[in-house]
Design a protein around this motif. Structure first.
Motif, PDB file in Angstrom:
ATOM      1  N   PHE A 145       0.792  -1.221   0.000  1.00 31.97           N
ATOM      2  CA  PHE A 145       0.000   0.000   0.000  1.00 31.97           C
ATOM      3  C   PHE A 145       0.831   1.281   0.000  1.00 31.97           C
ATOM      4  CE2 PHE A 145      -2.985  -3.117   1.834  1.00 31.97           C
ATOM      5  CZ  PHE A 145      -3.991  -2.972   0.904  1.00 31.97           C
ATOM      6  N   ARG A 146       2.145   1.191  -0.092  1.00 34.35           N
ATOM      7  CA  ARG A 146       2.964   2.386  -0.087  1.00 34.35           C
ATOM      8  C   ARG A 146       2.629   3.248  -1.307  1.00 34.35           C
ATOM      9  NH1 ARG A 146       8.056   0.317   0.079  1.00 34.35           N
ATOM     10  NH2 ARG A 146       8.154   0.420   2.350  1.00 34.35           N
ATOM     11  N   GLY A 147       2.296   4.493  -1.060  1.00 33.37           N
ATOM     12  CA  GLY A 147       2.024   5.420  -2.149  1.00 33.37           C
ATOM     13  C   GLY A 147       0.711   5.177  -2.860  1.00 33.37           C
ATOM     14  N   ALA A 181     -15.257   1.028  -1.588  1.00 29.78           N
ATOM     15  CA  ALA A 181     -13.792   1.107  -1.582  1.00 29.78           C
ATOM     16  C   ALA A 181     -13.305   2.088  -0.524  1.00 29.78           C
ATOM     17  CB  ALA A 181     -13.302   1.521  -2.964  1.00 29.78           C
ATOM     18  N   GLN A 182     -13.986   3.227  -0.418  1.00 29.48           N
ATOM     19  CA  GLN A 182     -13.567   4.240   0.548  1.00 29.48           C
ATOM     20  C   GLN A 182     -13.676   3.736   1.978  1.00 29.48           C
ATOM     21  OE1 GLN A 182     -16.193   7.361  -0.693  1.00 29.48           O
ATOM     22  NE2 GLN A 182     -15.012   7.796  -2.564  1.00 29.48           N
ATOM     23  N   LEU A 185      -5.447   4.487   5.111  1.00 29.19           N
ATOM     24  CA  LEU A 185      -4.702   4.716   3.879  1.00 29.19           C
ATOM     25  C   LEU A 185      -5.312   5.859   3.081  1.00 29.19           C
ATOM     26  CD1 LEU A 185      -4.418   0.963   2.866  1.00 29.19           C
ATOM     27  CD2 LEU A 185      -2.620   2.354   3.892  1.00 29.19           C
ATOM     28  N   ARG A 186      -4.590   6.270   2.081  1.00 26.84           N
ATOM     29  CA  ARG A 186      -5.114   7.290   1.162  1.00 26.84           C
ATOM     30  C   ARG A 186      -5.249   6.688  -0.227  1.00 26.84           C
ATOM     31  NH1 ARG A 186      -1.291   9.793  -2.108  1.00 26.84           N
ATOM     32  NH2 ARG A 186       0.878   9.136  -1.757  1.00 26.84           N
ATOM     33  N   PHE A 187      -6.175   7.191  -0.964  1.00 25.55           N
ATOM     34  CA  PHE A 187      -6.403   6.732  -2.329  1.00 25.55           C
ATOM     35  C   PHE A 187      -5.652   7.693  -3.250  1.00 25.55           C
ATOM     36  CE2 PHE A 187     -10.011   4.911  -5.186  1.00 25.55           C
ATOM     37  CZ  PHE A 187      -9.048   4.489  -6.098  1.00 25.55           C
ATOM     38  N   LEU A 234      -7.557  -5.523  -0.136  1.00 27.46           N
ATOM     39  CA  LEU A 234      -8.268  -4.668   0.821  1.00 27.46           C
ATOM     40  C   LEU A 234      -9.162  -5.490   1.738  1.00 27.46           C
ATOM     41  CD1 LEU A 234      -9.319  -1.607  -1.372  1.00 27.46           C
ATOM     42  CD2 LEU A 234      -7.846  -1.534   0.646  1.00 27.46           C
ATOM     43  N   LEU A 235      -9.758  -6.528   1.214  1.00 24.85           N
ATOM     44  CA  LEU A 235     -10.689  -7.352   1.985  1.00 24.85           C
ATOM     45  C   LEU A 235     -10.009  -8.458   2.772  1.00 24.85           C
ATOM     46  CD1 LEU A 235     -13.427  -7.611  -0.761  1.00 24.85           C
ATOM     47  CD2 LEU A 235     -13.794  -6.657   1.534  1.00 24.85           C
TER      48      LEU A 235
END
Length: 345
Positions: free
Chosen positions: A9-11, A318-319, A327-329, A343-344
């Motif tokens: 999930f980096r970046g 998703a949000q 995290l950020r999208f 994610l799940l």
């Protein structure tokens, strides 16, 4: 190569190279595997099986997956071979008399005492040959692909006995050797159907089983595999809320409150029925309605690719999952199917 959750999930969102269910099986290369001793398997004749009331289908090819089940029955404390034989007879009676099958559904049965018995007739003979496959009836819509092992007991909240575990490792390693099935292709029933089987605890030990089998076969331990989560009545978390948003996107009227109640169960069941999805629980000493469980057959009907800036119920789903992870999208990222699974997870 293993990829850490931090790297994942980096970046923003990055898709890893883990194998997914449905990808081609990776056979064990000739010369890599060490010899695995054949376990003692008691045949149908030895445990007193009834004759099959139809023709046993033998496919002229090898199975692709080894599937682990639990019987969802009593966690008996009788660990004798006589008890193992009795369980085999009870399963066969249930499958033939209640479900109308020609014989026991699974190819092999593993008792809590660690005794392995043949399930469907001819399974041992064909397994020992290593080139063909007795088609069973234990994984709906996938029986031509799999060889199934029923493990006696219910493993939703208690662990398996050591004797059962040890015999399972040896049996699966032998099957892998005979058919050239890599440890990465060891799956649980819930990887194919939306069912609790083989129980939360036993399913959670499948990565350990893959590693133990790989060690027994003398091949490298497999990388992690992606899967879809199983959600059922009573669950309360962000995954349920995401599921509810996805159901709303498909026209179902329900609140996205994060609680898996009757309305969510009913919506998932209607979705399954509308798409011809089969629910097939294992042999059970209890009666549980799993027709509205959300699992491997549910999520692919609901998710779709989402991009930064998208609106609507799918984007909200998703949000919810992104926010739960802190995290950020990132604006240049998309959530595709593998990323939904991450994610799940």
């Amino acid at each position: 190569m293993a990829v850490s959750r931090r790297d994942l999930f980096r970046g923003g969102f990055t898709v890893t190279a883990m194998s997914a269910l449905g990808a081609a099986a990776t056979p064990v290369a000739v010369g890599e595997a060490r010899a695995v001793a054949r376990p003692r398997i008691y045949t149908c004749t030895e445990w007193g099986a009834r004759a099959a009331n139809g023709t046993i289908d033998v496919l002229d090819r090898k199975p692709t997956y080894i599937v682990v089940h639990h019987t969802a029955g009593t966690n008996a404390t009788d660990y004798t071979v006589e008890h193992a034989f009795q369980i085999s007879r009870e399963i066969q009676d249930f499958h033939m008399d209640e479900r109308g099958w020609i014989d026991t559904g699974q190819q092999l049965t593993n008792s809590r005492g660690g005794f392995v018995t043949e399930g469907r007739h001819r399974s041992v003979e064909i397994l020992d040959g290593g080139t063909r496959h007795v088609q069973g009836a234990n994984v709906a819509d996938h029986n031509s692909e799999i060889i199934g092992i029923e493990n006696e007991g219910l493993y939703t909240s208690v662990d398996v006995p050591q004797a059962l575990w040890d015999s399972l490792v040896q049996l699966v390693a032998y099957i892998g050797q005979q058919y050239g099935i890599a440890p990465s292709e060891i799956r649980g029933h819930r990887d194919f159907n939306a069912t609790e089987c083989p129980g939360e605890l036993l399913y959670g030990r499948l990565p350990e089983l893959r590693e133990a089998v790989a060690a027994a076969m003398g091949v490298p331990a497999p990388e992690a595999t992606r899967s879809w989560p199983l959600l059922k009545t009573g669950a309360r978390n962000e995954k349920v809320q995401a599921l509810q948003h996805l159901l709303r996107a498909h026209g179902f009227e329900l609140q996205a409150d994060g609680t898996f109640g009757a309305s969510t169960f009913a919506a998932v069941r209607r979705l399954a029925e509308a798409n011809g999805v089969t629910c097939q629980p294992c042999y059970a000493g209890r009666s549980v309605d799993e027709s509205g469980f959300a699992g491997v057959t549910t999520w692919p009907l609901l998710v779709r690719t989402v991009r930064a800036g998208d609106t609507g119920e799918v984007a909200r789903a998703a949000q919810v999952l992104i926010a739960a992870r802190g995290l950020r999208f990132a604006p240049d990222r998309v959530i595709d199917i593998p990323t939904w699974q991450d994610l799940l997870a």
